[in-house]
Design a protein around this motif. Structure first.
Motif, PDB file in Angstrom:
ATOM      1  N   ARG A  29     -14.409  -7.419  64.408  1.00  0.00           N
ATOM      2  CA  ARG A  29     -15.435  -8.313  64.956  1.00  0.00           C
ATOM      3  C   ARG A  29     -15.767  -7.959  66.410  1.00  0.00           C
ATOM      4  N   THR A  33     -19.482  -7.021  67.551  1.00  0.00           N
ATOM      5  CA  THR A  33     -20.088  -7.738  68.675  1.00  0.00           C
ATOM      6  C   THR A  33     -20.638  -6.761  69.706  1.00  0.00           C
ATOM      7  N   LEU A 121     -17.699 -16.523  60.076  1.00  0.00           N
ATOM      8  CA  LEU A 121     -16.515 -15.869  60.631  1.00  0.00           C
ATOM      9  C   LEU A 121     -15.249 -16.272  59.880  1.00  0.00           C
ATOM     10  N   TYR A 125     -12.825 -13.952  57.355  1.00  0.00           N
ATOM     11  CA  TYR A 125     -11.377 -13.706  57.487  1.00  0.00           C
ATOM     12  C   TYR A 125     -10.654 -14.067  56.194  1.00  0.00           C
ATOM     13  N   GLN A 161     -21.039 -12.108  60.966  1.00  0.00           N
ATOM     14  CA  GLN A 161     -21.338 -12.771  62.231  1.00  0.00           C
ATOM     15  C   GLN A 161     -22.766 -13.291  62.327  1.00  0.00           C
TER      16      GLN A 161
END
Length: 405
Positions: A29, A33, A121, A125, A161
């Motif tokens: 992530r 990002t 998010l 996971y 995301q």
């Protein structure tokens, strides 16, 4: 130094799965990002997001706007029409579970976008954990962890995301596949309906259940099949089939038009098909699209269907004969075949094609089965390169219908 490296490797191997997956996921992530930040800095006034784009614009961009619209306004009872009288793009193409779940979370966080981001998010996971559990008994802990690495950092990893339903659907799918392979069928009575109202694709799961039941029947002498299990498989297959068509029925009742859902889905094809779309014919979309793309690339249109057939034969051969794919077990191979057949039947391949291949993510296990470290590092590098290429083109440069993620 070698002793320290060996010690770190041992500690990593002994760490709980949830911790190892969390480290992999958070690292992936961070990379995504960074890519999104760079893409935002490269966005110009010709992009859909403008020269002052920020990450939050990407989170709420493209189809996320439709989910937000569903959460705020619900679904139209009167289908919008184009100037030519055809059904226009509208909210009925987007299932309600993600939209309203994000709204519920967003009430606590202050906005729908914040709720959607957190939901994507967290579901991402948990999907990584579920994928590891699905694969580890088949290919081992190390290979399963590498499969999670490729999944979490893959070319379409931006979906973890942004305000799309993908990660939530994948979580439900991996749990459903795991429940099927472990014969804990009772969980599917919950998972199947939620899947059906999260994202299209549960009809592929209905086909998978049928094939799973048929295979268990064929192998019943080596793998006993009880009457209770037969009843579960039949009932769940019926549930998945009914759930798969339920949204069409709901849309028809709400709008007074029995063909409302199909007409809505076909509205997205208007951009691609010269002269419009007369109606839905299974498998026609791929043939039309193959001709469209080959013509666009300056090649004979008739090459398209030939390449399509060869691709289907190649995919079938890989599922049947590849030792790496066979290592994943029959159920994952049957699911992959079912989903590919479903896509061939209902989808029109365009810019969203790679995103729609995400439900095939258990096949990352075939890529991750024991090979050299150089191979795995090379695959990871290719994943990251593909991820940047995808993010750059659909977000930094995204401006038209053929750049929709």
């Amino acid at each position: 130094m070698a002793h320290l490296a060996l010690s770190a490797t041992r500690r990593w191997a002994k760490a709980p799965v949830a911790v190892r997956v969390a480290v992999v996921y958070l690292g992936a992530r961070v990379v995504t990002t960074v890519f999104l930040v760079i893409a935002a800095s490269l966005s110009t006034s010709s992009s859909r997001f403008g020269a002052e784009a920020g990450i939050i614009d990407f989170v709420l961009g493209w189809d996320a706007q439709w989910y937000w619209l569903v959460a705020e306004n619900g679904y139209p009872t009167d289908l919008p029409l184009t100037d030519s009288g055809d059904v226009a793009e509208n909210a009925w193409a987007f299932m309600p579970v993600f939209a309203y779940a994000a709204k519920g979370i967003g009430v606590l966080l202050g906005s729908w976008g914040a709720g959607a981001l957190l939901l994507s998010l967290v579901a991402g996971y948990l999907a990584c954990l579920a994928l590891h559990r699905l694969l580890r008994d088949r290919i081992g802990n190390s290979a399963a962890t590498w499969a999670v690495v490729f999944f979490a950092a893959g070319p379409i990893a931006a979906m973890f995301q942004v305000g799309y339903a993908e990660t939530l659907f994948l979580l439900l799918l991996f749990l459903a596949l795991d429940a099927t392979t472990r014969r804990t069928y009772a969980w599917l009575y919950i998972l199947i309906p939620v899947m059906a109202f999260t994202r299209p694709g549960v009809l592929a799961f209905a086909l998978f259940l049928g094939l799973h039941g048929l295979l268990r029947w064929i192998r019943r002498r080596q793998d006993p099949l009880t009457g209770r299990e037969i009843a579960h498989i039949l009932a769940l297959g019926a549930l998945a089939t009914l759930s798969g068509f339920a949204w069409q029925v709901i849309a028809g009742i709400a709008t007074g038009d029995p063909g409302a859902y199909l007409a809505t889905e076909l509205a997205w094809r208007q951009h691609w098909i010269t002269g419009g779309v007369d109606g839905f014919i299974p498998f026609e979309g791929w043939i039309q699209a193959s001709q469209f793309w080959f013509a666009l690339w300056g090649m004979p249109q008739w090459w398209g269907p030939i390449v399509l057939v060869l691709s289907v034969v190649g995919a079938a051969a890989a599922l049947l004969f590849s030792s790496q794919v066979r290592a994943l077990g029959a159920d994952i191979r049957l699911w992959s075949a079912s989903y590919l057949l479903y896509l061939l039947a209902v989808f029109f391949p365009q810019s969203s094609t790679f995103r729609l291949l995400l439900p095939l993510s258990p096949l990352w296990g075939a890529v991750a089965v024991p090979r050299s470290r150089l191979w795995r590092v090379g695959v990871l590098a290719a994943c990251l390169l593909g991820q940047w290429f995808w993010i750059y083109h659909v977000y930094a440069l995204g401006s038209t219908f053929w750049q929709v993620p």
